[in-house]
Design a protein around this motif. Structure first.
Motif, PDB file in Angstrom:
ATOM      1  N   VAL A   2       0.853  -1.196   0.000  1.00 26.15           N
ATOM      2  CA  VAL A   2       0.000   0.000   0.000  1.00 26.15           C
ATOM      3  C   VAL A   2       0.887   1.243   0.000  1.00 26.15           C
ATOM      4  CG1 VAL A   2      -1.661   1.346   1.360  1.00 26.15           C
ATOM      5  CG2 VAL A   2      -1.938  -1.138   1.159  1.00 26.15           C
ATOM      6  N   ARG A   3       1.959   1.194   0.808  1.00 25.46           N
ATOM      7  CA  ARG A   3       2.797   2.386   0.947  1.00 25.46           C
ATOM      8  C   ARG A   3       3.696   2.629  -0.260  1.00 25.46           C
ATOM      9  NH1 ARG A   3       4.280   4.551   5.780  1.00 25.46           N
ATOM     10  NH2 ARG A   3       6.469   4.025   5.685  1.00 25.46           N
ATOM     11  N   GLU A   4       4.316   1.574  -0.788  1.00 24.67           N
ATOM     12  CA  GLU A   4       5.289   1.837  -1.864  1.00 24.67           C
ATOM     13  C   GLU A   4       4.640   1.869  -3.249  1.00 24.67           C
ATOM     14  OE1 GLU A   4       8.428  -0.910  -2.901  1.00 24.67           O
ATOM     15  OE2 GLU A   4       7.116  -2.637  -2.768  1.00 24.67           O
ATOM     16  N   ALA A   5       3.481   1.204  -3.422  1.00 24.36           N
ATOM     17  CA  ALA A   5       2.888   1.126  -4.759  1.00 24.36           C
ATOM     18  C   ALA A   5       1.522   1.799  -4.850  1.00 24.36           C
ATOM     19  CB  ALA A   5       2.782  -0.343  -5.196  1.00 24.36           C
ATOM     20  N   GLY A   6       0.974   2.219  -3.698  1.00 20.70           N
ATOM     21  CA  GLY A   6      -0.336   2.871  -3.715  1.00 20.70           C
ATOM     22  C   GLY A   6      -1.470   1.899  -4.009  1.00 20.70           C
ATOM     23  N   HIS A   7      -1.218   0.601  -3.803  1.00 19.61           N
ATOM     24  CA  HIS A   7      -2.285  -0.376  -4.058  1.00 19.61           C
ATOM     25  C   HIS A   7      -3.332  -0.287  -2.958  1.00 19.61           C
ATOM     26  CE1 HIS A   7       0.070  -3.209  -6.912  1.00 19.61           C
ATOM     27  NE2 HIS A   7       0.157  -1.947  -7.238  1.00 19.61           N
ATOM     28  N   THR A   8      -4.583  -0.558  -3.320  1.00 19.85           N
ATOM     29  CA  THR A   8      -5.612  -0.568  -2.282  1.00 19.85           C
ATOM     30  C   THR A   8      -5.311  -1.736  -1.340  1.00 19.85           C
ATOM     31  OG1 THR A   8      -7.064  -1.994  -3.573  1.00 19.85           O
ATOM     32  CG2 THR A   8      -7.349   0.392  -3.844  1.00 19.85           C
ATOM     33  N   LEU A   9      -5.752  -1.592  -0.104  1.00 17.99           N
ATOM     34  CA  LEU A   9      -5.447  -2.603   0.908  1.00 17.99           C
ATOM     35  C   LEU A   9      -6.005  -3.970   0.493  1.00 17.99           C
ATOM     36  CD1 LEU A   9      -4.177  -3.147   3.629  1.00 17.99           C
ATOM     37  CD2 LEU A   9      -6.267  -2.318   4.727  1.00 17.99           C
ATOM     38  N   GLY A  10      -7.232  -3.968  -0.044  1.00 19.10           N
ATOM     39  CA  GLY A  10      -7.846  -5.234  -0.468  1.00 19.10           C
ATOM     40  C   GLY A  10      -7.005  -5.911  -1.546  1.00 19.10           C
ATOM     41  N   ASN A  11      -6.564  -5.136  -2.519  1.00 16.63           N
ATOM     42  CA  ASN A  11      -5.724  -5.709  -3.579  1.00 16.63           C
ATOM     43  C   ASN A  11      -4.402  -6.218  -3.014  1.00 16.63           C
ATOM     44  OD1 ASN A  11      -7.632  -5.030  -5.455  1.00 16.63           O
ATOM     45  ND2 ASN A  11      -6.280  -3.779  -6.723  1.00 16.63           N
ATOM     46  N   ALA A  12      -3.794  -5.412  -2.137  1.00 13.97           N
ATOM     47  CA  ALA A  12      -2.468  -5.768  -1.620  1.00 13.97           C
ATOM     48  C   ALA A  12      -2.543  -7.063  -0.809  1.00 13.97           C
ATOM     49  CB  ALA A  12      -1.910  -4.626  -0.788  1.00 13.97           C
ATOM     50  N   ARG A  13      -3.635  -7.247  -0.072  1.00 20.78           N
ATOM     51  CA  ARG A  13      -3.796  -8.516   0.677  1.00 20.78           C
ATOM     52  C   ARG A  13      -3.899  -9.675  -0.293  1.00 20.78           C
ATOM     53  NH1 ARG A  13      -8.088  -5.835   4.745  1.00 20.78           N
ATOM     54  NH2 ARG A  13      -6.643  -5.263   6.410  1.00 20.78           N
ATOM     55  N   TRP A  14      -4.678  -9.485  -1.364  1.00 23.24           N
ATOM     56  CA  TRP A  14      -4.804 -10.545  -2.370  1.00 23.24           C
ATOM     57  C   TRP A  14      -3.427 -10.857  -2.966  1.00 23.24           C
ATOM     58  CZ3 TRP A  14      -3.467 -11.183  -7.434  1.00 23.24           C
ATOM     59  CH2 TRP A  14      -3.970 -12.322  -8.073  1.00 23.24           C
ATOM     60  N   GLU A  15      -2.650  -9.827  -3.233  1.00 25.32           N
ATOM     61  CA  GLU A  15      -1.342 -10.009  -3.886  1.00 25.32           C
ATOM     62  C   GLU A  15      -0.386 -10.799  -3.000  1.00 25.32           C
ATOM     63  OE1 GLU A  15      -0.354  -5.955  -4.926  1.00 25.32           O
ATOM     64  OE2 GLU A  15      -2.238  -5.807  -6.020  1.00 25.32           O
ATOM     65  N   ALA A  16      -0.334 -10.464  -1.705  1.00 24.14           N
ATOM     66  CA  ALA A  16       0.532 -11.232  -0.801  1.00 24.14           C
ATOM     67  C   ALA A  16       0.033 -12.680  -0.714  1.00 24.14           C
ATOM     68  CB  ALA A  16       0.557 -10.579   0.574  1.00 24.14           C
ATOM     69  N   GLY A  17      -1.287 -12.856  -0.693  1.00 19.74           N
ATOM     70  CA  GLY A  17      -1.857 -14.213  -0.667  1.00 19.74           C
ATOM     71  C   GLY A  17      -1.528 -14.980  -1.940  1.00 19.74           C
ATOM     72  N   ASN A  18      -1.454 -14.276  -3.050  1.00 20.15           N
ATOM     73  CA  ASN A  18      -1.103 -14.909  -4.319  1.00 20.15           C
ATOM     74  C   ASN A  18       0.328 -15.462  -4.275  1.00 20.15           C
ATOM     75  OD1 ASN A  18      -0.084 -14.172  -7.477  1.00 20.15           O
ATOM     76  ND2 ASN A  18      -1.977 -15.314  -7.295  1.00 20.15           N
ATOM     77  N   VAL A  19       1.227 -14.724  -3.637  1.00 22.61           N
ATOM     78  CA  VAL A  19       2.609 -15.208  -3.495  1.00 22.61           C
ATOM     79  C   VAL A  19       2.616 -16.505  -2.676  1.00 22.61           C
ATOM     80  CG1 VAL A  19       4.919 -14.689  -2.619  1.00 22.61           C
ATOM     81  CG2 VAL A  19       3.527 -12.859  -3.606  1.00 22.61           C
ATOM     82  N   ARG A  20       1.922 -16.461  -1.551  1.00 20.63           N
ATOM     83  CA  ARG A  20       1.846 -17.653  -0.694  1.00 20.63           C
ATOM     84  C   ARG A  20       1.289 -18.854  -1.469  1.00 20.63           C
ATOM     85  NH1 ARG A  20      -2.951 -16.701   2.732  1.00 20.63           N
ATOM     86  NH2 ARG A  20      -3.794 -16.989   0.660  1.00 20.63           N
ATOM     87  N   ASP A  21       0.173 -18.629  -2.181  1.00 23.85           N
ATOM     88  CA  ASP A  21      -0.486 -19.733  -2.881  1.00 23.85           C
ATOM     89  C   ASP A  21       0.396 -20.283  -3.998  1.00 23.85           C
ATOM     90  OD1 ASP A  21      -2.586 -19.301  -1.211  1.00 23.85           O
ATOM     91  OD2 ASP A  21      -3.797 -18.200  -2.677  1.00 23.85           O
TER      92      ASP A  21
END
Ligand code: NAD
Length: 463
Positions: free
Chosen positions: A81-100
């Motif tokens: 959210v801080r470095e890329a300005g992504h919305t929090l909902g998107n950023a959570r999905w993105e970190a989850g995508n890495v895990r998955d």
């Protein structure tokens, strides 16, 4: 001192800004050519040991890496959210995508099977061998997922990875490298080298010790990288730009199509290679579609990306804001939403109407929250318009006619299509572009084989 004597204007430090405010978050050292050399040597040594390990051991460590990412999901999301300005909902999905993806790829390490092919006089088998050291050059639009799409399957297949994140977004990548070490991945196996494309990125591309480059970014740079890789016949996967159509037929559920259209190109402020930025609407429902689209567009919540309700945040940088603005001069016809004014890199949701089908905004990748609406007459016309760009990454087709959905899916030259939806990306289905949108596929059931060579071995029973 610059780290490339013939390009003295390139920075030694990268400034990481918060795109929502323009404030400086931190600076990060830019890797030099010498540091890339050292990283490749370290990676090559780590790779030899990694490739010799049992697949189950590689899988176990990658699952531990996934567990570390999971344990730090919120921290990673907030950093994005801080470095890329992504919305929090998107950023959570993105970190989850890495895990998955790490989990999914770990299973792949245990199932990377060759074949046994009937051959007279002996036994013929194929063996899938790792390539060696893989360079992943990532963009700023989805820093975490795109880094993982190259890294996770490459590691699972027995390779080492050196990841060069984009200049503007190195922080989540650096944190992922720390988590990999905490999880027990061997030192040197997965390294993150922030730096400029011209120095660190280019050094990976030209390095004889790097067996493959996975590049995501602009078509312009992708072509340069492909040409340089050709000098060594270096393997390359390219995920490049897009200008994807959203084709709405008169027989579709027009309310549903209009309601879904805004976020199909506003997600991540339009900085998405799959963004459906060319909305093609059959003429008899064109005006009705625009009537429905206008309120849907204006309802999109644009603002502080850290607020849970926000649907669209800022653009990544002043450079990107200037690029987007150049496509939307004042006075063009269309529909406008609103965006914050003041500091930060903000641009409002925008739909342009009345443009010629070959206008720059209708055929070039803008990479911002801007779409065009163009009318079409019939199926043939829709396909001609849909295919009238150099790109071919994604697309959507809205119709209630199953035969038409299949015919048009067959006719659109793009790698990722969806019918009556806008979904494109799942880690277990393949992703990639036709034409100048790319080369090769990522994700999906064959993700690991893109990081292997096939060796055929024949064992004679006659001797
Ligand atoms: P870019 O292609 O310049 O940068 C992408 C990555 O490539 C970055 O990590 C960069 O450091 C690296 N790079 C740049 N030049 C390089 C070189 N000569 N050798 C090796 N690596 C190099 O993209 P950009 O300038 O950040 O964005 C420009 C446009 O590209 C955008 O407006 C958008 O249209 C497009 N883009 C597309 C995607 C995508 O997902 N397909 C992602 C980012 C940008």
């Amino acid at each position: 001192m610059s780290n490339k004597p013939d390009q003295p204007d390139l920075p030694d430090q990268l400034d990481v800004l918060n795109p929502a405010t323009g404030e400086l978050l931190t600076t990060v050292a830019a890797a030099t050519v010498q540091e890339v050399d050292a990283a490749v040597a370290l990676a090559a040594a780590a790779q030899r040991r990694w490739a010799a390990a049992a697949p189950a051991d590689r899988a176990r460590l990658l699952r531990r890496f996934a567990a570390e990412v999971d344990a730090h999901l919120e921290e990673l999301a907030l950093l994005e959210v801080r470095e890329a300005g992504h919305t929090l909902g998107n950023a959570r999905w993105e970190a989850g995508n890495v895990r998955d993806l790490l989990d999914f790829s770990a299973g792949g390490a245990e199932r990377l099977n060759g074949r046994q092919i009937p051959v007279p006089g002996g036994l013929d088998v194929t063996i899938l061998e790792p390539l060696g050291v893989v360079g992943v050059i990532a963009p700023w639009n989805f820093p975490m997922p795109i880094a993982a799409w190259g890294t996770a399957p490459a590691l699972a297949a027995g390779n080492a990875v050196i990841l060069k994140p984009a200049e503007t977004t190195p922080l989540t990548a650096l944190r992922l490298a720390e988590l990999a070490l905490v999880a027990g991945l061997p030192e040197g196996l997965f390294q993150v080298l922030p730096g400029t494309g011209e120095v660190a990125g280019n050094a990976l591309v030209e390095h004889p010790g790097v067996a493959k480059i996975v590049f995501t970014g602009s078509t312009r740079v992708g072509k340069q990288i492909m040409a340089k890789c050709a000098q060594r016949v270096k393997r390359v996967t390219l995920e490049l730009g897009g200008k994807s159509p959203n084709i709405v037929f008169a027989d579709a559920d027009i309310e549903a199509a209009a309601a879904a259209a805004p976020m199909s190109f506003l997600d991540n402020a339009g900085q998405d290679c799959c963004a459906r930025t060319r909305i093609l609407v059959q003429r008899e429902v064109h005006d009705r579609f625009l009537e429905l689209l206008a309120p849907a567009l204006r309802e999109v919540v644009v603002g502080d990306p850290a607020d849970e309700k926000t649907q669209m945040g800022p653009l990544i940088s002043q450079v990107q804001l200037d690029r987007v603005r150049a496509y939307v001069p004042d006075g063009l016809d269309g529909i406008r939403g609103t965006a914050p004014t003041g500091p930060g890199f903000w641009f409002p949701p925008t739909v342009l109407t009345g443009l010629a089908p070959d206008a720059p905004a209708a055929v070039e990748e803008i990479f911002g929250p801007v779409a065009v609406v163009l009318p079409f007459e019939d199926e043939q016309d829709a396909l001609a318009l849909a295919n009238a760009t150099e790109y071919g990454l994604a697309g959507s087709i809205w119709t209630r006619d199953l035969g038409r959905a299949l015919r048009v899916s067959g006719g659109v030259a793009a790698g990722n299509l969806s019918v009556n939806s806008h979904s494109s990306v799942r880690y277990w289905t393949p992703f990639g572009g036709y034409k100048q949108s790319g080369l090769g596929r990522e994700l999906g059931p064959d993700a690991l084989t893109a990081f292997t060579e096939t060796k055929n071995v024949f064992l004679s029973t006659e001797a």
